[in-house]
Design a protein around this motif. Structure first.
Motif, mmCIF file in Angstrom:
data_model
loop_
_atom_site.group_PDB
_atom_site.id
_atom_site.type_symbol
_atom_site.label_atom_id
_atom_site.label_comp_id
_atom_site.label_asym_id
_atom_site.label_seq_id
_atom_site.Cartn_x
_atom_site.Cartn_y
_atom_site.Cartn_z
ATOM 1 N N GLU A 8 0.860 -1.174 0.000
ATOM 2 C CA GLU A 8 0.000 0.000 0.000
ATOM 3 C C GLU A 8 0.902 1.230 0.000
ATOM 4 O O GLU A 8 1.849 1.318 0.776
ATOM 5 N N LYS A 9 0.649 2.154 -0.907
ATOM 6 C CA LYS A 9 1.450 3.364 -1.022
ATOM 7 C C LYS A 9 0.553 4.584 -0.872
ATOM 8 O O LYS A 9 -0.605 4.570 -1.266
ATOM 9 N N GLU A 10 1.129 5.629 -0.311
ATOM 10 C CA GLU A 10 0.468 6.931 -0.320
ATOM 11 C C GLU A 10 0.527 7.462 -1.745
ATOM 12 O O GLU A 10 1.357 7.030 -2.541
ATOM 13 N N SER A 11 -0.325 8.424 -2.070
ATOM 14 C CA SER A 11 -0.249 9.022 -3.401
ATOM 15 C C SER A 11 1.088 9.759 -3.527
ATOM 16 O O SER A 11 1.654 10.205 -2.535
ATOM 17 N N PHE A 12 1.589 9.837 -4.737
ATOM 18 C CA PHE A 12 2.833 10.560 -4.991
ATOM 19 C C PHE A 12 2.794 11.152 -6.386
ATOM 20 O O PHE A 12 1.969 10.795 -7.212
ATOM 21 N N THR A 13 3.696 12.108 -6.596
ATOM 22 C CA THR A 13 3.728 12.849 -7.852
ATOM 23 C C THR A 13 5.066 12.634 -8.542
ATOM 24 O O THR A 13 6.116 12.708 -7.907
ATOM 25 N N VAL A 14 4.992 12.391 -9.848
ATOM 26 C CA VAL A 14 6.191 12.279 -10.678
ATOM 27 C C VAL A 14 6.138 13.405 -11.714
ATOM 28 O O VAL A 14 5.114 13.605 -12.374
ATOM 29 N N LEU A 15 7.230 14.147 -11.815
ATOM 30 C CA LEU A 15 7.375 15.157 -12.864
ATOM 31 C C LEU A 15 8.060 14.479 -14.034
ATOM 32 O O LEU A 15 9.154 13.937 -13.885
ATOM 33 N N GLY A 16 7.393 14.486 -15.184
ATOM 34 C CA GLY A 16 7.929 13.752 -16.319
ATOM 35 C C GLY A 16 8.023 14.569 -17.585
ATOM 36 O O GLY A 16 7.284 15.533 -17.789
ATOM 37 N N LEU A 17 8.960 14.172 -18.434
ATOM 38 C CA LEU A 17 9.085 14.675 -19.799
ATOM 39 C C LEU A 17 8.779 13.499 -20.702
ATOM 40 O O LEU A 17 9.333 12.412 -20.513
ATOM 41 N N GLY A 18 7.903 13.691 -21.683
ATOM 42 C CA GLY A 18 7.447 12.515 -22.398
ATOM 43 C C GLY A 18 7.263 12.655 -23.884
ATOM 44 O O GLY A 18 7.426 13.724 -24.467
ATOM 45 N N ILE A 19 6.910 11.503 -24.453
ATOM 46 C CA ILE A 19 6.597 11.389 -25.872
ATOM 47 C C ILE A 19 5.358 10.526 -26.035
ATOM 48 O O ILE A 19 5.044 9.701 -25.174
ATOM 49 N N GLU A 20 4.686 10.730 -27.143
ATOM 50 C CA GLU A 20 3.606 9.830 -27.512
ATOM 51 C C GLU A 20 4.217 8.682 -28.293
ATOM 52 O O GLU A 20 4.999 8.891 -29.221
ATOM 53 N N LEU A 21 3.884 7.451 -27.900
ATOM 54 C CA LEU A 21 4.348 6.271 -28.619
ATOM 55 C C LEU A 21 3.425 6.038 -29.801
ATOM 56 O O LEU A 21 2.208 5.943 -29.628
ATOM 57 N N LYS A 22 3.989 5.951 -30.989
ATOM 58 C CA LYS A 22 3.195 5.843 -32.216
ATOM 59 C C LYS A 22 2.986 4.398 -32.665
ATOM 60 O O LYS A 22 2.103 4.120 -33.454
ATOM 61 N N SER A 23 3.825 3.476 -32.167
ATOM 62 C CA SER A 23 3.695 2.071 -32.563
ATOM 63 C C SER A 23 2.390 1.487 -32.049
ATOM 64 O O SER A 23 1.854 1.935 -31.031
ATOM 65 N N ASP A 24 1.879 0.485 -32.742
ATOM 66 C CA ASP A 24 0.700 -0.226 -32.272
ATOM 67 C C ASP A 24 1.015 -0.845 -30.913
ATOM 68 O O ASP A 24 2.138 -1.286 -30.671
ATOM 69 N N TYR A 25 0.025 -0.889 -30.026
ATOM 70 C CA TYR A 25 0.289 -1.390 -28.672
ATOM 71 C C TYR A 25 0.735 -2.850 -28.641
ATOM 72 O O TYR A 25 1.264 -3.316 -27.643
ATOM 73 N N THR A 26 0.540 -3.592 -29.737
ATOM 74 C CA THR A 26 1.019 -4.979 -29.790
ATOM 75 C C THR A 26 2.405 -5.096 -30.428
ATOM 76 O O THR A 26 2.973 -6.174 -30.470
ATOM 77 N N ASP A 27 2.967 -3.993 -30.915
ATOM 78 C CA ASP A 27 4.280 -3.981 -31.571
ATOM 79 C C ASP A 27 5.359 -3.694 -30.531
ATOM 80 O O ASP A 27 5.835 -2.571 -30.389
#
Length: 160
Positions: A8-27
């Motif tokens: 069991e974890k308390e809520s927490f926050t992650v600061l992230g830099l990201g990208i959208e993944l364009k590949s099919d979710y099965t690839d």
């Protein structure tokens, strides 16, 4: 069966830099290449170091999250800070139970792939008492020891 725990974890926050993944979710090969290229870029251009400077601990998060029907992937750190950049995101992880899979590998990428495979390929399909119902999940690079990177996969789950 793979080794795992429920915590069991308390809520927490992650600061992230990201990208959208364009590949099919099965690839998986395509997704892994996109993630690998992204991590190489954030290390080379200094964005990862910018994140580390804002972190409340030494953990490095590789976060996967569906946002507006897009598969997103983030490099992140635990932080209460924000960044002005468009691609940054404050990612809220909910209070509750988390499936925790522990492991070690030679590289952070290998660790993330290994833990993701164990969690989603073995534990979740076989475990009858819990379910992943969405939300962000992360592989967490925690420390280096004996030439290996040690970390965990954190997946929010509900008890059935």
């Amino acid at each position: 069966m793979a080794e795992y725990t429920l915590e069991e974890k308390e809520s927490f926050t992650v600061l992230g830099l990201g990208i959208e993944l364009k590949s099919d979710y099965t690839d998986y090969a395509g997704i892994n290449k996109e993630k690998s290229d992204f991590w190489e870029a954030v290390k080379q251009d200094g964005r990862l170091n910018t994140l580390k400077a804002l972190a409340t601990n030494d953990y490095i998060f590789a976060v996967n999250e569906a946002v507006n029907n897009k598969m997103m992937h983030y490099a992140g750190v635990m932080s209460e800070a924000t960044l002005p950049e468009e691609e940054s995101r404050v990612i809220q992880f909910p209070k509750g139970f988390y499936l925790i899979v522990k492991g070690e590998a030679l590289t952070a990428e290998e660790l993330s792939n290994k833990l993701t495979g164990i969690a989603f390929g073995q534990v979740l399909p076989e475990e009858q008492n819990i379910a992943y119902v969405g939300g962000p999940n992360a592989s967490v690079e925690m420390e280096q020891r004996n030439g290996l990177i040690y970390g965990e996969m954190w997946i929010p789950v509900v008890k059935k």
